[in-house]
Design a protein around this motif. Structure first.
Motif, PDB file in Angstrom:
ATOM      1  N   SER A   1      73.410  40.130  46.965  1.00 39.79           N
ATOM      2  CA  SER A   1      71.917  38.775  46.908  1.00 39.79           C
ATOM      3  C   SER A   1      72.502  38.522  48.106  1.00 39.79           C
ATOM      4  N   LYS A   2      71.375  37.445  48.742  1.00 33.95           N
ATOM      5  CA  LYS A   2      71.720  36.889  49.466  1.00 33.95           C
ATOM      6  C   LYS A   2      72.205  35.364  48.579  1.00 33.95           C
ATOM      7  N   ASN A   3      71.634  35.265  47.466  1.00 34.43           N
ATOM      8  CA  ASN A   3      71.944  34.736  46.263  1.00 34.43           C
ATOM      9  C   ASN A   3      73.658  34.348  45.503  1.00 34.43           C
TER      10      ASN A   3
ATOM     11  N   THR B   1      69.683  28.147  44.091  1.00 33.72           N
ATOM     12  CA  THR B   1      69.297  29.206  44.900  1.00 33.72           C
ATOM     13  C   THR B   1      69.989  28.995  46.233  1.00 33.72           C
ATOM     14  N   CYS B   2      70.676  27.870  46.749  1.00 38.33           N
ATOM     15  CA  CYS B   2      70.779  27.257  48.329  1.00 38.33           C
ATOM     16  C   CYS B   2      72.210  28.600  48.492  1.00 38.33           C
ATOM     17  N   THR B   3      71.083  29.351  49.601  1.00 41.02           N
ATOM     18  CA  THR B   3      72.150  30.517  50.570  1.00 41.02           C
ATOM     19  C   THR B   3      72.821  29.664  51.001  1.00 41.02           C
ATOM     20  N   HIS B   4      72.608  28.948  51.378  1.00 40.73           N
ATOM     21  CA  HIS B   4      73.660  27.375  51.791  1.00 40.73           C
ATOM     22  C   HIS B   4      73.115  28.068  53.792  1.00 40.73           C
TER      23      HIS B   4
ATOM     24  N   CYS C   1      72.802  20.928  50.834  1.00 38.81           N
ATOM     25  CA  CYS C   1      73.478  21.675  51.615  1.00 38.81           C
ATOM     26  C   CYS C   1      74.583  21.637  51.177  1.00 38.81           C
TER      27      CYS C   1
ATOM     28  N   LEU D   1      74.731  37.200  55.950  1.00 39.30           N
ATOM     29  CA  LEU D   1      73.973  36.482  54.751  1.00 39.30           C
ATOM     30  C   LEU D   1      72.296  37.344  55.848  1.00 39.30           C
TER      31      LEU D   1
END
Ligand code: GDP
Ligand code: ZN
Length: 317
Positions: free
Chosen positions: A258-260, A280-283, A289, A312
């Motif tokens: 997952s993106k996470n 839940t940061c996806t950077h 971030c 991503l």
């Protein structure tokens, strides 16, 4: 009951090498298909049995051929999988299914070249994500260093070593460092992966004389397009060493990440991830971030971050 390991799969025929070294054609009986049934168990995988699986089978002779009837598939220690090509598998909700390429492996050997074709760090980073997410130890090989006049491979070597990965510069042609590689693969279950033309077949032939893999062929990748069938093949070199070659699978899209989660498989991001403002940061664009800050401060290499962003973006959610 006999025991063996799946070497290759050709439509309904499953070839198994037994402990005594002979290969036998096996089939999956209905009861096994039922037991592992996709619908019944709500599995997302296309494969009941995969190359590298350990199986138990009984023998049945009909006419002058003895075939194996697979009775049991051992639970996998780990496996390398990818998103199934679109044309084959779409799940019930329109999601692409998982396709298992190789099961039960100790080491993923990522073969690249420094020139002709040029080093592809995006490919390496995708494979490293696969290795991390499947918990398989990776080893990166940079081949054709005889062509590396400006010593550009050193830059990549330092980058990956700084993260903690093992990387080896070799030349199959000039026999540079090939012995060193040989000494590292005296025992284990290996899978070799590389894009077309990097010299993977030449390397395998050199490491394991007698294999006689075809080399120097024009890229089958461009000819057949992206969605070729899986043709992983296991070769039992001796009692201690097995190799899974993946000639038909040049590209791979990781499955089930997952993106996470993705950031966790870029292992040098890990020390920073817990400092991100949102858990839940996806950077990518989130404020606060810590991963992005680390990139700006050159604590994370921008090339790795770019690979991360590319992956991503490719994740459908
Ligand atoms: P594969 O597609 O990865 O299996 O690549 P091949 O083994 O078929 O090799 C592709 C081409 O690269 C062939 O022409 C090989 O002779 C060549 N090649 C392989 N290793 C080396 C190397 O170390 N140096 C150079 N210069 N050429 C190599
Ligand atoms: Zn972040």
């Amino acid at each position: 009951m006999q025991e063996g390991r799946v070497t290759r799969i050709e439509s309904k025929d499953i070839y198994v090498i037994s402990n005594d070294g002979s290969e036998i054609r096996c089939v999956l009986p209905g009861k096994i298909k039922n037991k592992y049934s996709l619908k019944k168990n709500k599995l997302n995988t296309l494969d009941i049995v995969a190359v590298g699986d350990f199986v138990k089978y009984s023998l049945k002779t009909s006419g002058n051929e003895t075939v194996g009837i697979i009775e049991e598939i051992a639970e996998r220690n780990n496996y390398v999988s990818r998103k199934a090509p679109k044309i084959r598998g779409r799940g019930e909700k329109g999601k692409r299914l998982e396709q298992i390429v190789a099961a039960n492996v100790d080491k993923l050997i990522i073969v690249t070249s420094i020139a002709n074709p040029p080093f592809n760090n995006r490919f390496v980073d995708r494979m490293l994500v696969i290795a991390e997410s499947s918990e398989i130890e990776p080893l990166i090989i940079i081949n054709k260093i005889d062509l590396d006049e400006n010593n550009t491979s050193n830059k990549w070597k330092s980058l990956y070593e700084s993260i903690g990965y093992k990387i080896l510069e070799i030349s199959v042609k000039e026999k540079l460092n090939v012995d060193l590689l040989q000494s590292k693969i005296q025992e284990g279950k290996f899978v070799f992966w590389g894009q077309s033309g990097v010299g993977k077949s030449s390397l395998l032939n050199h490491l394991f004389p007698g294999l006689n893999l075809k080399t120097g062929e024009i890229s089958d990748y461009s000819k057949k397009g992206k969605h070729t069938t899986v043709t992983a093949k296991l070769i039992q070199i001796n009692s201690k060493v097995s190799v899974i070659d993946t000639p038909g699978i040049r590209e791979i899209e990781p499955y089930g990440i997952s993106k996470n989660d993705l950031g966790h498989y870029f292992i040098e991001f890990l020390p920073f991830i817990s400092d991100c403002k949102f858990n839940t940061c996806t950077h990518f664009h989130e404020p606060g971030c810590a991963v992005r800050t680390a990139v700006e401060q050159k604590k994370i290499h921008k090339e790795r971050y770019q690979s991360y962003l590319n992956l991503l973006q490719s994740i459908e959610e």
